[in-house]
Design an enzyme around this catalytic site. Structure first.
Site, mmCIF file in Angstrom:
data_model
loop_
_atom_site.group_PDB
_atom_site.id
_atom_site.type_symbol
_atom_site.label_atom_id
_atom_site.label_comp_id
_atom_site.label_asym_id
_atom_site.label_seq_id
_atom_site.Cartn_x
_atom_site.Cartn_y
_atom_site.Cartn_z
ATOM 1 N N ALA A 23 -24.060 -10.228 6.397
ATOM 2 C CA ALA A 23 -23.622 -9.014 7.080
ATOM 3 C C ALA A 23 -22.272 -9.214 7.761
ATOM 4 O O ALA A 23 -21.469 -8.296 7.838
ATOM 5 C CB ALA A 23 -24.663 -8.588 8.104
ATOM 6 N N GLU A 42 -15.538 -11.236 3.782
ATOM 7 C CA GLU A 42 -14.920 -11.585 2.503
ATOM 8 C C GLU A 42 -14.078 -10.443 1.942
ATOM 9 O O GLU A 42 -13.258 -10.645 1.062
ATOM 10 C CB GLU A 42 -15.986 -12.047 1.500
ATOM 11 C CG GLU A 42 -16.493 -11.010 0.523
ATOM 12 C CD GLU A 42 -17.566 -10.119 1.119
ATOM 13 O OE1 GLU A 42 -17.791 -10.217 2.337
ATOM 14 O OE2 GLU A 42 -18.166 -9.317 0.380
ATOM 15 N N ASP A 68 25.029 0.894 -3.764
ATOM 16 C CA ASP A 68 26.285 1.035 -4.498
ATOM 17 C C ASP A 68 26.453 2.497 -4.864
ATOM 18 O O ASP A 68 25.494 3.144 -5.267
ATOM 19 C CB ASP A 68 26.224 0.225 -5.803
ATOM 20 C CG ASP A 68 26.179 -1.257 -5.530
ATOM 21 O OD1 ASP A 68 26.861 -1.674 -4.588
ATOM 22 O OD2 ASP A 68 25.471 -1.967 -6.257
ATOM 23 N N ASP A 102 24.332 -5.663 -8.651
ATOM 24 C CA ASP A 102 24.150 -5.921 -10.073
ATOM 25 C C ASP A 102 24.848 -7.187 -10.565
ATOM 26 O O ASP A 102 24.413 -7.798 -11.503
ATOM 27 C CB ASP A 102 24.611 -4.717 -10.904
ATOM 28 C CG ASP A 102 25.984 -4.223 -10.497
ATOM 29 O OD1 ASP A 102 26.682 -4.939 -9.756
ATOM 30 O OD2 ASP A 102 26.374 -3.123 -10.927
#
Ligand code: ADP
Ligand code: MG
Length: 851
Positions: free
Chosen positions: A270, A274, A316, A588
């Protein structure tokens, strides 16, 4: 830079490729540790919950209760099945992301350039390698221009090595060493470009031989994980202590140690927390998958939790805010401003002929840059029929753009001519510099420049020069350039960017535009997209002149950085971080990598980004679109909200269950909950928290509230207290039912039935009420969630089965109770969350009146 003649390469045909893929397999290394089903089962068997279940089953067998024992054991199998399914789903989601995020390769096949996933490269393929690429396979360079590679992954030597094209008689060497034509899978092209023919792929590469797998997706230890481990530890220790007490108390008061153990096991089941770690893993993995549906790939899972707290988005301009589809709008030459609109008249006015001629000469042959594409298109149209297009000329050398000089030149040789013709294009200031214009001349030009820039046009200056000697100089500055004029390009703003910027503003996120463009151009675009402060602009040179003390102060309000080179982005990120912001930054190029790494959330462009930028980032934007970033932030906030809801629910639901396993033992009263009941409840709780809350839709105000504080965890004191209170009230209600049933003199099975029904109903109501902390149940019920419907109908059916099917009835040790009593339990159970609904209502009205 001499140009390699790669036009003559055709590469493999599709048929050859298919054949080779079949024979050689994919260009990938056997996955080091793919989690097999056996592994997952092994993991599950380790779980304390599992051990408790098995122990409970064994005790039943010991007690001679075979059917209870079998029941628990069949739950064991069931739980393994669910876990395996869940884990595989999570694994598959992550696997799919890993494949998408893996490096890509640019190859020549059937005579055309194709971008393909790195795993589809085969031997004999022609690879086009450029700065920023990861080499996808081992090969030999057939053409090379100033190419150098970082082979540290294979050699440990961090200094890049120079590469040259293959010549007859060169022997194969190992990685490392200058002036070799061999390139190796996994190494990085840090400069230059070239064409390589693939010699070996997959496990046959140098990398394959040493068995290194390039991690493309990092899970990382996150702050949330630590927070959860802490709370799990606290609960587990307390739980264990309580269990020992229960076993002892039970043994002493009732004299039955075996049953005492059973009670202890029940309590342990109980209390066991978990669900916490499971929920975290599932939410983040499925979150990554959800975000990928919005064209954003997650390379580092922790980025998902950071997204919700981002306060500044540095983006950008070109390509992210705008479409990066350039079209020529104006020419300026010899004091004349000429509009160009091919729809009206597809001609270039006479004054601008030489300007257009040299603008075209200054382009790459097969350009990627949209401005160059637009210029070459001009050459392909009406203008191309004039004498200004020189198909017979050959390109001798190219001077590339550099951060120091935003201009590039092409050196041409005419057929039969003795002198070189040089065409330059670049940022107007750079071209002025190359042409050594006087102050007066520049002032004269500032009128047309400002006029075009304030329309949002991107400007290029064009210049020409000639050169008679044969030893071409090393720098563009050594030519004597003549200024020809300006070309203005329009780049439309992407649709929906304006809405996304407005959304960011209401969400308390500042958008900062970073561009290499002219400040006035940037300001115009900033106005178009509705940026907060379009007039506050810092240029790259102002940035350089600013002291480290001044910058963080100025940066708090600025909206635009113009004429910035990628190297300066790192300074911007760091100053923003010093000013206390949580920064997301796009990039980039290779030079963007340090800034991307340093930002809280680095976002690489998937379309035009280099592998280096992708590897430095935590997210990859597949469509390069600003609106996708905003969608990801929105999802990030939703995922965090849902995690919080799930956690609150887990805490609250465990209070009554643990309480009802503990209190009867301590007070020496009849037990209510046995292992089967706990398992029944867990079977509702587990899917509820991992599926129902995961798919819960976003709160109405996700993007109308400020970003979460970066150090705000899942459990604030107040939320923790509220969750406990929810659980405590449910426990109180359940105890009331329990004690009234006892005082009515009902037998143990009847008491158990009534109490259990109350717990189950209250549990379902806890799910309902925790679906939103800002909207009432009545509102959220209008938008049911599919998983919730499944869990609810499943629960109600199962509850009916155990109540009314005699065999199950006995297994659950239930008694017969009148329907009226069940109804009372249902109403009372549901009533246990009413106060929280009132509290929500009150706090919503309170915040609304505050705003
Ligand atoms: P952004 O950050 O907006 O993408 P870039 O860094 O790509 O800007 O470019 C900065 C400036 O460099 C441009 O405004 C332009 O003046 C110049 N430039 C960019 N690409 C080229 C090119 N292919 N040829 C000449 N000049 C260029
Ligand atoms: Mg650019």
């Amino acid at each position: 830079m001499p140009i390699p003649d790669i036009d003559s390469f055709n590469g493999l045909t599709s048929r050859e490729v298919a054949e080779k893929l079949k024979n050689e397999g994919f260009n990938e290394l056997p996955e080091a540790k793919k989690r097999s089903v056996a592994w997952i089962i092994f993991d599950v068997v380790h779980e304390p919950m599992f051990i408790l279940l098995v122990a409970g089953g064994l005790i039943y067998f010991l007690l001679g209760d075979v059917s209870e024992g079998l029941m628990l054991m069949s739950f064991v199998v069931f739980i393994i099945a669910i876990t395996v399914y869940q884990e595989q789903k999570t694994e598959r989601a992550l696997e799919a992301l890993r494949n998408l995020a893996s490096p890509r390769a640019l190859v020549i096949r059937n005579g055309t350039h194709q971008r393909i996933p790195g795993r589809e490269v085969v031997t004999g393929d022609l690879l086009i390698l450029a700065e920023g690429d990861r080499v996808p396979a081992d090969g030999v360079l057939l053409a090379a221009t100033n190419i150098s590679a970082d082979e540290s992954l294979l050699t440990g030597e961090s200094v890049p090595v120079r590469k040259i094209a293959f010549r007859e008689g060169m022997a194969v060497t190992r990685p490392g060493g200058d002036d070799q034509p061999w390139v190796f899978s996994g190494t990085l092209v840090v400069a230059g470009q070239g064409v390589a023919k693939v010699g070996s792929t997959g496990p046959h590469t140098e990398m394959g031989k040493i068995g290194t797998v390039l991690g493309t997706l990092e899970r990382g230890e996150t702050r949330l994980k630590k927070e959860i481990s802490k709370i799990v530890r606290v609960i587990a220790t307390t739980g264990l202590a309580l269990c020992i007490i229960i076993v002892i108390v039970y043994g002493l008061t009732r004299g039955n140690w075996i049953e005492g153990f059973l009670a202890g096991i029940t309590l342990a089941m109980a209390i066991l927390p978990e669900e916490f770690p499971v929920v975290l893993t599932v939410f983040l993995a499925l979150g990554a998958w959800r975000i990928s549906l919005r064209n954003v790939l997650t390379r580092q899972v922790p980025a998902i939790e950071t997204l919700g707290s981002a306060t500044v988005l540095c983006v950008d301009k070109t390509g992210t805010l705008t479409e990066n589809r350039m079209s020529i709008k104006r020419f300026y030459a010899d004091g004349a401003m000429c509009d160009y609109n091919p729809a009206v008249a597809n001609t270039v006015p006479d004054v601008c002929h030489e300007l257009a001629e040299f603008a075209i000469l200054a382009c790459k042959k097969d350009p990627f840059d949209p401005m160059e594409k637009a210029l070459l298109q001009l050459g392909a149209g009406e203008f191309g029929k004039t004498e200004h297009i020189h198909t017979g000329w050959s390109l001798v050398q190219e001077y590339p753009l550099s951060p120091g000089l935003l201009a590039m030149s092409n050196v041409w040789k005419s057929q039969g001519g003795s002198e070189f013709v040089i065409a330059a294009k670049g940022a107007p200031e750079a071209i002025f510099d190359l042409c050594h214009l006087s102050k007066n001349q520049m002032e004269e030009l500032s009128g047309p420049i400002d006029a075009m820039a304030s329309e949002g046009l991107r400007l290029l200056g064009i210049a020409k020069a000639s050169f008679v000697r044969s030893d071409l100089p090393g720098e563009q500055h050594e030519f004597t350039f003549t200024f020809l004029g300006l070309v203005g390009f329009a780049d439309p703003v992407r649709p929906q960017v304006r809405e996304a910027v407005a959304e960011c503003r209401s969400a308390g996120i500042r958008v900062v535009m970073i561009t290499g463009d002219y400040p006035l151009t940037a300001t115009n675009i900033a106005r178009q997209i509705g940026l907060e402060s379009p007039d506050t602009c810092i240029t790259g040179s102002e940035l350089d002149a600013m002291s480290a003390e001044e910058l963080p102060g100025r940066i708090r309000s600025v909206g635009i950085f113009a004429r910035v080179v990628p190297e300066q982005k790192l300074r911007i990120v760091n100053a923003l971080k010093t000013a206390g912001e949580v920064v997301a930054m796009t990039g980039d190029g290779v030079n963007d990598a340090p800034a991307l790494k340093s930002a809280d959330i680095g976002i690489a462009m998937g379309g035009r980004g280099t592998d280096v930028a992708r590897e430095a980032s935590s997210l990859v934007l597949l469509d390069d679109n600003f609106t996708s970033i905003v969608a990801a932030v929105r999802l990030g906030r939703r995922i965090f909200d849902n995690l919080k809801k799930a956690m609150a629910y887990i805490i609250s639901v465990h209070v009554p269950i643990a309480g009802m396993s503990l209190i009867p033992v301590l007070l020496n009263l009849p037990l209510v909950l046995l292992p089967v009941h706990i398992v029944f409840l867990e079977l509702i709780i587990d899917p509820a928290c991992s599926i129902v809350f995961e798919s819960e839709k976003e709160e109405e105000n996700v993007m109308r509230r400020p970003p979460r504080a970066p150090d705000e965890g899942l459990f604030t004191g107040k939320n923790l207290a509220l969750s406990f209170l929810q659980g405590a009230v449910v426990l109180g209600v359940v105890l009331a039912i329990y004690s009234s049933a006892l005082s009515r003199g009902l037998g143990e099975p009847e008491v158990r039935t009534l109490t259990f029904v109350t717990i189950v109903v209250a549990n379902l109501c806890l799910i309902l009420t925790n679906r939103s902390w800002s909207q009432s149940v009545i509102t959220t019920l209008r938008t049911p969630n599919r998983a919730m419907v499944w869990v609810f109908s499943g629960t109600i059916i199962c509850l009916a089965l155990v109540l009314f099917v005699p065999a199950l009835h006995n297994l659950f040790r239930f008694g017969s109770v009148p329907l009226a009593d069940l109804l009372v339990c249902t109403i009372v159970g549901a009533g246990s969350v009413v106060w929280f609904e009132c509290y929500k209502h009150w706090s919503i009205t309170a915040t609304e009146s505050k705003n």
